[in-house]
Design an enzyme around this catalytic site. Sequence first.
Site, PDB file in Angstrom:
ATOM      1  N   CYS A 363     -10.774  -4.512   2.721  1.00 20.44           N
ATOM      2  CA  CYS A 363      -9.363  -4.487   2.348  1.00 20.44           C
ATOM      3  C   CYS A 363      -8.477  -4.798   3.549  1.00 20.44           C
ATOM      4  CB  CYS A 363      -9.008  -3.173   1.650  1.00 20.44           C
ATOM      5  SG  CYS A 363      -7.615  -3.394   0.522  1.00 20.44           S
ATOM      6  N   HIS A 490     -12.805  -3.001  -2.633  1.00 21.42           N
ATOM      7  CA  HIS A 490     -13.502  -1.876  -1.998  1.00 21.42           C
ATOM      8  C   HIS A 490     -14.898  -1.707  -2.606  1.00 21.42           C
ATOM      9  CE1 HIS A 490     -10.010  -0.025   0.103  1.00 21.42           C
ATOM     10  NE2 HIS A 490      -9.342  -0.687  -0.830  1.00 21.42           N
ATOM     11  N   GLU A 492     -17.213  -0.011  -1.505  1.00 19.70           N
ATOM     12  CA  GLU A 492     -17.719   1.348  -1.250  1.00 19.70           C
ATOM     13  C   GLU A 492     -17.518   2.286  -2.436  1.00 19.70           C
ATOM     14  OE1 GLU A 492     -15.017   0.036   0.071  1.00 19.70           O
ATOM     15  OE2 GLU A 492     -13.457   1.509   0.518  1.00 19.70           O
TER      16      GLU A 492
END
Length: 517
Positions: A363, A490, A492
């Site tokens: 990001c 993202h 993650e």
Amino acid sequence: ITAASLGRLLKARGLRVAAQKLDPYINIDPGTLNPYEHGECYVTADGQETDLDLGHYERFTGIRTTRDNSVTTGRIYSSVIERERRGDYLGKTVQVVPHITDEIKRRIQLKATKEDLDFVITEIGGTIGDIESQPFLEAIRQLRWELGSSQALNIHLTYVPFIAAAGELKTKPTQTSVKQLQGLGIQPDVLVLRTEHVLGDDVRRKVAHFCNVDVEAVIQSQDLPSIYEVPVNMERQGLDAICLKKMGIEPGAEPDLGEWLGFLEKRKNASSVLTIGLVGKYGLQDAYKSITESLAHAGTFHDCKVKAVFINSEEIDRNNVHDRLEGMDGIVICPGFGQRGIEGKIISAEYARTNDIPAFGICLGMQMMVIEFARNVLGYHDADSVEMNPGTTHNVIDLMEGQKTVTMKGGTMRLGEYACSLVPGSRVWEAYGRVDSIMERHRHRYEFNNLFSREFEGKGMSLVGKNPESDLVEIVEIPSLRWYVGTQFHPEYSSTVLKPHPLFMDFIKACIEYGNS
Ligand code: GLN
């Protein structure tokens, strides 16, 4: 972690579960909070900004959460107030009891009415005695009473401190906490005791005796080498079986933890250690929780332990960058907002690029990779994001068109899952298993400025992932380097224990190869 572990155990018994977090603060969601307050802001696929605990629920259970899995006092009150304005309560005084408590009960049950579930595990944040959690406790008191013991169960988590000087574990806080709950009309059915030292049976018996809880329903949750061992520890003590029995359900066969145990075994036997530098500005363990967990999942997959080292981007400058980043097997340039610590991220991106160290920009981290490339390769010395420098002539990161008229801060970013088409032959296309399109979660207002596309492509930074409808750049990479990838999304948020994220797996693989080179 207890809620997530119970979710994993019930799922391993073939039951359909959802875990939900109730946060008693007044913010509508944590999207406007500084990570120093409650740690990272997690984002669900349907675009809700939530408490980081939802990340644990997903990572442990592998079950995706939605906006219904996260509720705050702010959301409760705003829906009650909206209904009041509409006239739904015409003629009535709107009160905490019953209107707020009814809304809390509705939110607890909403998930189960929308989906075909066996269990909803509802975690209430905070500590007994907090003024702001009172309506939540009153709501679960009512719910337990209305549904009965076969449909509702209360698990209470307490802390058992160890007084080192006296060499003694103290159960008094647990007793006091349970007494306070009882004073509110809530009798815990199960107690989970958080402790740094193993509790003897005598301690558990004492707690059971003072708290009106069966001794086998007093579970201890001692410190373990990894949070992922907690489900196994809970299972060994029969947490899931006790919960089922108390609800009149015959537990039957043991939960199938085969794959989970396989992960733990692999984790324990991981031979090498990989050092990954996290370049960010929040020096707090929880601020990048999903990233460190994703690195750990991918590390285990590749039989190595990941040591994530936080490197404060505010302290990085041109003179010390080598000392700070030397010895890293890979570098993650972390997400974030605002000016603070930006230059350190740009310098780190340059260091990784010019020394060919595997680097992953996420990001804001991707945006910094783009700015660094524009400044140092394209020669646009004032290249910047308009977030930091609204007047720059080389606005390589620009405000998204749809954001230009946005004035409200809460919940107005580009949030949640969007599609991304991958360029065949790119590194990320390989990493994702050669699929043409993926879905990933977002949380940003600014974007790569497509006016500069040709220049970037011409000088070696490829735009390898784009949103098929808006053409927004989602992934950049430098194919001539070992591993230099930036994602606007993202990844993650969607890595789980049993399904590590493909990009993290590929990044870790590149870090291992770099470390061995
Ligand atoms: N501040 C940047 C933006 O809004 C990046 C956000 C982030 O890293 N999550 O676009």
